[in-house]
Design a protein around this motif. Sequence first.
Motif, mmCIF file in Angstrom:
data_model
loop_
_atom_site.group_PDB
_atom_site.id
_atom_site.type_symbol
_atom_site.label_atom_id
_atom_site.label_comp_id
_atom_site.label_asym_id
_atom_site.label_seq_id
_atom_site.Cartn_x
_atom_site.Cartn_y
_atom_site.Cartn_z
ATOM 1 N N LEU A 20 6.255 8.900 18.262
ATOM 2 C CA LEU A 20 5.351 8.752 19.404
ATOM 3 C C LEU A 20 6.107 9.013 20.704
ATOM 4 O O LEU A 20 7.213 8.510 20.894
ATOM 5 N N GLY A 56 8.541 1.331 9.692
ATOM 6 C CA GLY A 56 8.843 2.690 10.145
ATOM 7 C C GLY A 56 9.062 2.779 11.645
ATOM 8 O O GLY A 56 8.299 3.413 12.353
ATOM 9 N N GLU A 60 13.034 0.313 8.138
ATOM 10 C CA GLU A 60 13.115 1.781 8.236
ATOM 11 C C GLU A 60 13.807 2.336 6.990
ATOM 12 O O GLU A 60 14.911 1.934 6.663
ATOM 13 N N ASP A 119 12.906 0.539 1.881
ATOM 14 C CA ASP A 119 11.604 1.156 1.626
ATOM 15 C C ASP A 119 10.581 0.013 1.593
ATOM 16 O O ASP A 119 10.708 -0.908 0.791
ATOM 17 N N ASN A 154 3.429 2.808 12.011
ATOM 18 C CA ASN A 154 3.061 4.205 12.173
ATOM 19 C C ASN A 154 3.851 4.907 11.084
ATOM 20 O O ASN A 154 5.043 5.140 11.220
HETATM 21 N N1 SAM Z 1 7.127 4.257 14.654
HETATM 22 C C1 SAM Z 1 7.833 5.448 15.094
HETATM 23 C C2 SAM Z 1 7.089 6.095 16.233
HETATM 24 O O1 SAM Z 1 5.898 5.786 16.381
HETATM 25 O O2 SAM Z 1 7.673 6.901 16.930
HETATM 26 C C3 SAM Z 1 8.029 6.426 13.925
HETATM 27 C C4 SAM Z 1 6.793 6.923 13.253
HETATM 28 S S1 SAM Z 1 7.008 8.103 11.976
HETATM 29 C C5 SAM Z 1 5.350 8.687 11.795
HETATM 30 C C6 SAM Z 1 7.161 7.189 10.479
HETATM 31 C C7 SAM Z 1 8.442 6.400 10.278
HETATM 32 O O3 SAM Z 1 8.338 5.658 9.051
HETATM 33 C C8 SAM Z 1 9.672 7.263 10.150
HETATM 34 O O4 SAM Z 1 10.698 6.715 10.933
HETATM 35 C C9 SAM Z 1 10.016 7.207 8.667
HETATM 36 O O5 SAM Z 1 11.375 7.431 8.386
HETATM 37 C C10 SAM Z 1 9.542 5.806 8.296
HETATM 38 N N2 SAM Z 1 9.180 5.611 6.886
HETATM 39 C C11 SAM Z 1 8.600 6.504 6.057
HETATM 40 N N3 SAM Z 1 8.381 5.970 4.844
HETATM 41 C C12 SAM Z 1 8.823 4.690 4.894
HETATM 42 C C13 SAM Z 1 8.881 3.618 3.949
HETATM 43 N N4 SAM Z 1 8.427 3.772 2.712
HETATM 44 N N5 SAM Z 1 9.409 2.435 4.343
HETATM 45 C C14 SAM Z 1 9.868 2.269 5.608
HETATM 46 N N6 SAM Z 1 9.842 3.244 6.541
HETATM 47 C C15 SAM Z 1 9.332 4.440 6.203
#
Ligand code: SAM
Length: 285
Positions: free
Chosen positions: A30, A55, A76, A102, A126
């Motif tokens: 974002l 995330g 994360e 995860d 997100n």
């Molecule tokens: N929240 C941040 C923003 O709005 O800028 C990042 C959003 S990005 C769409 C999704 C984030 O979720 C990424 O940093 C990604 O690495 C993390 N992510 C993806 N799958 C995940 C999981 N299973 N568990 C934890 N984090 C995860």
Amino acid sequence: MGYLIDPKETIEILNKYRFVFQKRFGQNFLIDVHVLEKILKAADIGKDDFVVEIGPGIGTMTQFLCERAREVVAVEIDKNLIPILTEDTLKAYENLTVLNEDILKLDLKKLIEEKNGGNRIKVVANLPYYITTPIIMQLFEEHIPIENITVMVQAEVAERMEAGPGTKDYGALSLAVQYYAEPYIAAYVPQNCFMPRPNVSSAVIRLKLHDEKPVKVSDEKLMFSLIRASFNHRRKTLVNGLTADLGKTYTKEAILNALKKCGITETVRGEELTLEQFAQLSEAL
Ligand code: SAM
């Protein structure tokens, strides 16, 4: 340090750490401060709150959460983001724990028990869109103590979650979500609010968990199999849809009898039934 509210700062951080976006983790960060504010407002974050952010990315939202909440845990999956968060963007916050995990494998109930005495938390997320709905359903079904979940989802998914009977978006997802929570679409978010730009438009939806379920059923599983059967066969009448999927357990006659008992006409389609009526039908069966 400051907030990552200017896209230039996001680019600077990404360059400094030579960060490479991972498609499999659905990384679209974002870069719009108005959207951040809308998320915070919808989630209703205050000084008493314990927030789990799923995330955090480079921590854009997390900074705001740390400023406003009592305690924040950010989960994360991407190990390459951890140094950015802990050594840079979120270094200053003492009310924050960053976990490189995860979310699908994390025992959230245990974490809430240990860190928040089992009291209700707020969730902000997100995430990659393909795992968002399964995660929400998992949080609901495992009865994790949660006050509200504020998530970014694909705009159509938000509309399906919020839809009522008789509308084109109404379906099994609407009923599943509304059984556990009250949905509210807080904002529509265009593609240019993210870096890189995603292919779909998004929306922020807040799901406020019910203190008490809106309907009482003795067999939740049965109610949800009735719901699924009805929407698996959208073109069929309810009786034919239910008989097609549940015919081995219930005869057509039993289904007709149950409908009659509930005062539901047999030519009705599943998409016209309310949650209350699905609950009644499952009790009658
Ligand atoms: N929240 C941040 C923003 O709005 O800028 C990042 C959003 S990005 C769409 C999704 C984030 O979720 C990424 O940093 C990604 O690495 C993390 N992510 C993806 N799958 C995940 C999981 N299973 N568990 C934890 N984090 C995860």
